[in-house]
Scaffold this motif. Structure first.
Motif, PDB file in Angstrom:
ATOM      1  N   GLN A 374       0.828  -1.212   0.000  1.00 43.32           N
ATOM      2  CA  GLN A 374       0.000   0.000   0.000  1.00 43.32           C
ATOM      3  C   GLN A 374       0.868   1.271   0.000  1.00 43.32           C
ATOM      4  O   GLN A 374       0.607   2.214  -0.748  1.00 43.32           O
ATOM      5  CB  GLN A 374      -0.900  -0.035   1.248  1.00 43.32           C
ATOM      6  N   PHE A 375       1.896   1.270   0.820  1.00 43.75           N
ATOM      7  CA  PHE A 375       2.788   2.440   0.878  1.00 43.75           C
ATOM      8  C   PHE A 375       3.490   2.625  -0.467  1.00 43.75           C
ATOM      9  O   PHE A 375       3.640   3.741  -0.966  1.00 43.75           O
ATOM     10  CB  PHE A 375       3.838   2.278   1.986  1.00 43.75           C
ATOM     11  N   ASN A 376       3.943   1.499  -1.051  1.00 45.07           N
ATOM     12  CA  ASN A 376       4.678   1.594  -2.312  1.00 45.07           C
ATOM     13  C   ASN A 376       3.807   2.113  -3.452  1.00 45.07           C
ATOM     14  O   ASN A 376       4.278   2.848  -4.318  1.00 45.07           O
ATOM     15  CB  ASN A 376       5.268   0.232  -2.693  1.00 45.07           C
ATOM     16  N   LYS A 377       2.544   1.708  -3.423  1.00 49.07           N
ATOM     17  CA  LYS A 377       1.622   2.194  -4.444  1.00 49.07           C
ATOM     18  C   LYS A 377       1.527   3.711  -4.349  1.00 49.07           C
ATOM     19  O   LYS A 377       1.588   4.428  -5.353  1.00 49.07           O
ATOM     20  CB  LYS A 377       0.254   1.545  -4.219  1.00 49.07           C
ATOM     21  N   PHE A 378       1.471   4.193  -3.105  1.00 49.64           N
ATOM     22  CA  PHE A 378       1.358   5.642  -2.901  1.00 49.64           C
ATOM     23  C   PHE A 378       2.646   6.354  -3.331  1.00 49.64           C
ATOM     24  O   PHE A 378       2.609   7.423  -3.942  1.00 49.64           O
ATOM     25  CB  PHE A 378       1.048   5.939  -1.427  1.00 49.64           C
ATOM     26  N   ILE A 379       3.797   5.742  -3.010  1.00 52.28           N
ATOM     27  CA  ILE A 379       5.078   6.363  -3.369  1.00 52.28           C
ATOM     28  C   ILE A 379       5.210   6.470  -4.890  1.00 52.28           C
ATOM     29  O   ILE A 379       5.597   7.496  -5.439  1.00 52.28           O
ATOM     30  CB  ILE A 379       6.260   5.555  -2.764  1.00 52.28           C
ATOM     31  N   LYS A 380       4.817   5.393  -5.576  1.00 53.65           N
ATOM     32  CA  LYS A 380       4.930   5.408  -7.043  1.00 53.65           C
ATOM     33  C   LYS A 380       4.006   6.468  -7.641  1.00 53.65           C
ATOM     34  O   LYS A 380       4.393   7.193  -8.566  1.00 53.65           O
ATOM     35  CB  LYS A 380       4.598   4.027  -7.606  1.00 53.65           C
ATOM     36  N   GLU A 381       2.786   6.554  -7.103  1.00 58.94           N
ATOM     37  CA  GLU A 381       1.854   7.575  -7.607  1.00 58.94           C
ATOM     38  C   GLU A 381       2.401   8.975  -7.341  1.00 58.94           C
ATOM     39  O   GLU A 381       2.286   9.862  -8.186  1.00 58.94           O
ATOM     40  CB  GLU A 381       0.487   7.413  -6.938  1.00 58.94           C
ATOM     41  N   SER A 382       3.033   9.153  -6.178  1.00 58.60           N
ATOM     42  CA  SER A 382       3.607  10.460  -5.850  1.00 58.60           C
ATOM     43  C   SER A 382       4.693  10.827  -6.850  1.00 58.60           C
ATOM     44  O   SER A 382       4.805  11.987  -7.268  1.00 58.60           O
ATOM     45  CB  SER A 382       4.197  10.461  -4.435  1.00 58.60           C
ATOM     46  N   ALA A 383       5.505   9.824  -7.236  1.00 61.81           N
ATOM     47  CA  ALA A 383       6.585  10.098  -8.188  1.00 61.81           C
ATOM     48  C   ALA A 383       6.009  10.636  -9.484  1.00 61.81           C
ATOM     49  O   ALA A 383       6.507  11.628 -10.025  1.00 61.81           O
ATOM     50  CB  ALA A 383       7.395   8.832  -8.439  1.00 61.81           C
ATOM     51  N   SER A 384       4.926  10.002  -9.972  1.00 55.50           N
ATOM     52  CA  SER A 384       4.393  10.500 -11.243  1.00 55.50           C
ATOM     53  C   SER A 384       3.626  11.802 -11.048  1.00 55.50           C
ATOM     54  O   SER A 384       3.692  12.692 -11.887  1.00 55.50           O
ATOM     55  CB  SER A 384       3.571   9.418 -11.955  1.00 55.50           C
ATOM     56  N   ASP A 385       2.944  11.961  -9.903  1.00 51.62           N
ATOM     57  CA  ASP A 385       2.228  13.213  -9.651  1.00 51.62           C
ATOM     58  C   ASP A 385       3.160  14.421  -9.630  1.00 51.62           C
ATOM     59  O   ASP A 385       2.816  15.502 -10.096  1.00 51.62           O
ATOM     60  CB  ASP A 385       1.501  13.160  -8.298  1.00 51.62           C
ATOM     61  N   TYR A 386       4.359  14.218  -9.042  1.00 53.43           N
ATOM     62  CA  TYR A 386       5.258  15.366  -8.856  1.00 53.43           C
ATOM     63  C   TYR A 386       6.400  15.363  -9.873  1.00 53.43           C
ATOM     64  O   TYR A 386       7.334  16.160  -9.764  1.00 53.43           O
ATOM     65  CB  TYR A 386       5.821  15.380  -7.431  1.00 53.43           C
TER      66      TYR A 386
END
Lengths: 467, 404
Positions: A374-386
């Motif tokens: 779950q954390f990794n999914k969020f980290i990956k999404e953050s990378a593309s968001d920012y």
């Protein structure tokens, strides 16, 4: 005429003698990233913690310092201040029932077990160290040497980065915070006017739980910044992006494939005497009877050869406290910190159940894996968001622990010591492991920002020191 | 003539994509060295024993004696993939040499003895270079001793057969990933047998054709010395003094050449060499002790190669000749199994030479080669080590000949 030709011959020889093979020079480039000033944010991995301690050469071999040296080829200003420990032996604080106890780093040495067998094993660099000396080495402030580019602090979770006064709780931050009682760790980043950052955080949010055998809590995903993983992570990123506009973020490896969890087998109880087997089976007959009465499937049975250990597991939920024990399953994990002598000589795992804090049960492993996912999914999404570079260490760790990987003729696996990746604490990196990680970051940065940052030779970094 | 030569050269270079190299050293006669290493279709004396024993009987004198050698000054440069790391070898001087002695026993039979060094390799990287765990330095030598018998059935046709006894040695150092500059030194010797057969044919005046086959020779090192330097805590597992077995193939060659005396003074020759490198598939080491831990199978996956050669000679007089030549030698190594122990690249070379005979008994041969390895990206996948390699060498040579 002959002499003329011989002369020509000599001239050709002379001219040819100056020809040397030439390979094209590598052209470092920063691409769309600006690597002028780099700040490294994270936990023990970023700090350069290794061998169960923070010590000077470990900090220098940390991946963040390696990255800074390589960034210097592609526009980095070459300044990378680390809050250096004043010792090569290292200091690590432990909370014990009798208060704080400081230990040094581990080294490979000869260790004699309770039976008198001598084997190669991690031993403290300094046995029974001078507590006052280590205490001073850990707590003497180096804030005046700042501001620092490496603000990795061992033990921190994502929410800790935002917490004012963290320096009062975590001496690794306290020693370089200007105002330990009020400063928040994330505030250190802006002090070096960063143009580029790395953020590798979240490991302790699951590791704390795992490395305590499930007795600490996993950070909840939801909740406000400072509490929940997602909101805290976003707040940290936004704080960093207020000064640096580019960076690289890394996800959380599946820590249950680290040597810390995979080294000690679940079935180290080897019985070679039928009388002993019979005695143990007789001793556990009442337990087996009680389980049958409760209608529960748990049975403790012994046979010749290797046997699974008996562990305490409060998740069994049996009203009689002493009955919350069972034999460990093959897919459950024993922590590297388990006192081996207690198994060999104090009947741990046979007559006495292994305490919960040394075991990661199947249920706990599942909790760790779910949280990591779950954390990794969020980290990956953050990378593309920012628009940030993303280093997928979860995949790298999977590869290392399944097929292994090779660099410069050195094979890396998740095996303890012989695997070359994990230092003597089984979870932090060796210098060569740090070089692998630095190269992996460089790949991520190069591909995201069109940069051409040179990688390092893994073979330039030292292997584990053996006596 | 110049135009013709140029056309021939360019068509050769453009059409050839496959070739030899590896650890072969074809510098076995200073006349041939200057002649693009073309030797099969020539009868220039006792050095035919290496290039084509079938031509041995066509030597002009009753007794012919040649000896000489070359000095290989070679360097390999390396640029690591994805890195600004560069390295260069500091290779010791390579010194191939040869010695041939032949005498005619009547019209039909010629006997000879040749000693030469057609395989060898020396590469020395710095001991702490990035590829230290693959190789630090290696030295490989093979001396061939070849008694030879040649038959001239008539003025047009000869065959020759040589029995080859090979004495070889190898020594290498490589690093091991343990603390304290750990590493291993492997040193071993081997002897083996093979043969060298050739046919030489002069169908019409001014034309000669040669066909030569040199057999594969497998050098088996048995009980070589392996010396391990490891931390003392590991010496129980990895013994300091151990013995090893290994096999290194010296591949077979099939050479076909044609020479034409175009004018009284000018000779042109072409030759095509096939080198059967595919025999070098795996380099295996087995150890007497701790084999479970130390034995290794290392893929090399070499491919057969093909080398076109061109040679020219201009004779100012009986006493003085100059030569030139060129060849293109492809690397037998596989792009993904390319180790820095044998940096063999597709290589272009030109050659120069001259011979001077102050009197009818004595001759002096000089040669000079320059080789240009074509810069290329290579990786040794099993060790994940790769980058761009380039090589170059200059090779002056000196030979003496005596005939009676």
């Amino acid at each position: 005429m002959k002499t003329k030709y011989i002369l020509y011959f000599a001239i050709v020889l002379f001219l040819a003698g100056s020809c040397k093979p030439v390979v094209d020079d590598f052209t470092p480039e920063s691409g769309s990233a600006d690597l002028t000033s780099y700040v490294a944010v994270g936990n023990s991995l970023t700090a350069g913690y290794a061998d169960a301690s923070l010590y000077a050469s470990g900090q220098e071999y940390g991946f963040a310092n390696i990255l800074a040296q390589q960034f210097a080829y592609a526009g980095g200003n070459g300044t990378f201040k680390i809050p250096m420990m004043p010792t090569e032996d290292g200091v690590s604080p432990h909370l014990t029932p009798n208060g704080l106890y400081f230990t040094t780093k581990l080294v490979v040495g000869y260790s004699t077990d309770c039976i008198g067998n001598v084997s190669l094993a991690p031993v403290p660099a300094v046995p029974n160290p001078d507590q006052a000396k280590l205490g001073a080495e850990l707590t003497t402030s180096v804030a005046a040497d700042g501001p620092f580019n490496n603000i990795g602090v061992p033990g921190v979770k994502v929410g800790h980065l935002l917490a004012p006064g963290l320096g009062m709780l975590n001496p690794y931050y306290g020693r370089f915070a200007a105002n330990p009682a009020t400063d928040a760790l994330i505030g250190e980043a802006a002090k070096v006017n960063p143009t580029f950052f790395s953020l590798w955080i979240g490991n302790n949010d699951v590791l704390g739980y795992a490395s305590s055998g499930g007795t600490e809590d996993i950070t909840p995903f939801d909740g406000p910044a400072g509490v929940g993983f997602a909101a805290s992570y976003t707040a940290v990123l936004q704080s960093l992006l207020a000064s640096a506009d580019k960076g690289v973020i890394a996800n959380i490896p599946d820590i249950t494939s680290a040597a810390f969890f995979t080294t000690v087998p679940y079935n180290p109880i080897v019985l070679d005497d039928q009388a002993q087997v019979d005695l143990l089976n007789a001793a556990y007959a009442p337990y087996n009877g009680a389980m049958a009465q409760f209608g529960l499937p748990y049975r403790i049975e012994w046979k010749l050869g290797p046997n699974p250990m008996v562990i305490a597991d409060l998740d069994m939920g049996i009203p009689v406290l002493a009955l919350n024990i069972r034999q460990i399953e093959s897919d459950e994990m024993v922590l590297l910190t388990i006192p081996q002598d207690s198994i060999k000589c104090a009947f741990w795992g046979t007559q006495k159940p292994i305490p919960d804090e040394y075991i990661l049960t199947a249920k706990e492993i599942n909790n760790v894996k779910n949280a990591t996912w779950q954390f990794n999914k969020f980290i990956k999404e953050s990378a593309s968001d920012y628009g940030l570079a993303f280093a997928d260490f979860n995949s790298l760790m999977k590869k290392v622990s399944s097929t292994g990987m090779v660099a410069d003729g050195i094979t890396f696996t998740n095996a303890f010591i012989t695997g070359n990746l994990f230092s003597l604490d089984g979870i932090h990196l060796t210098p060569q492991g740090n070089a692998i990680v630095a190269n992996f970051y460089i790949d991520a940065i190069n591909s995201t920002y069109g940069a051409n940052i040179p990688k390092v030779n893994v073979s330039d970094y030292p292997p584990a020191v053996l006596p | 003539m110049r135009k013709f030569t140029f056309l021939l050269l360019s068509s050769v270079f453009l059409s050839m994509t496959v070739f030899a190299g590896g650890y072969q050293v074809r510098l076995q006669g200073n006349k041939q060295n200057g002649f693009g290493l073309v030797g099969t279709p020539l009868s220039v004396g006792s050095s035919a024993m290496f290039y084509n024993p079938g031509a041995l009987g066509f030597m002009e004198s009753k007794i012919d004696f040649e000896f000489g050698g070359s000095a290989i000054l070679s360097t390999a440069a390396f640029q690591k993939a994805g890195s600004n790391y560069q390295a260069e070898t500091d290779n010791p001087l390579g010194t191939p040499f040869y010695f041939y002695f032949a005498g005619k026993l009547g019209k039909l039979i010629t006997l000879g003895l040749g000693v030469y060094t057609p395989y060898g390799n020396s590469a020395k990287w710095e001991s702490d270079w990035a590829g230290k765990n693959l190789i630090q330095d290696i030295s490989l030598t093979a001396i061939y001793v070849q008694p030879t018998i040649a038959f001239n059935f008539n003025e047009k046709f000869g065959v020759g057969l040589g029995f080859v006894y090979t004495i070889g040695g190898v020594e290498l150092n490589k690093g091991l990933n343990y603390s304290g500059d750990a590493g291993v030194n492997l040193k071993g010797d081997a002897t083996s047998f093979g043969y060298n057969v050739g046919i030489f044919f002069r169908p019409v005046e001014n034309w000669s054709i040669g066909l030569n086959y040199r057999s594969e020779i497998i050098m088996s090192v048995e009980g070589g010395d392996a010396t391990f330097t490891v931390p003392s805590s590991l010496q129980g597992v990895i013994p300091t003094n151990n013995k090893f077995n290994a096999e290194l193939p010296l591949p077979a060659n099939l050479d076909l050449g044609v020479a034409v005396q175009i004018t009284e003074k000018f000779m042109l020759a072409v030759e095509f060499d096939w080198v059967f490198w595919s025999v070098y598939d795996t380099l295996s080491f087995t150890f007497e002790e701790a084999g479970d831990l130390l034995d290794s199978k290392n893929p090399r996956k070499y491919s057969n190669t093909f080398i076109p050669r061109l040679g020219m000679e201009y004779a100012f007089s009986e006493k003085f000749q100059i030569r030139g030549g060129a060849y293109y030698d492809t690397s037998p190594a596989n792009d993904r199994y390319f180790t820095p122990e044998t940096v063999t690249l597709n290589t272009f070379a030109y050659t120069l030479g001259l011979s001077w005979y102050p009197n009818e008994h004595f001759g002096l041969d000089l040669s000079f080669l320059q080789t240009f390895g074509l810069k290329s990206d290579k990786t040794y996948q099993p060790d994940n080590f790769g980058g761009t390699y380039q090589t170059s060498a200059i090779i002056p040579g000196l030979g003496l000949s005596f005939k009676f």
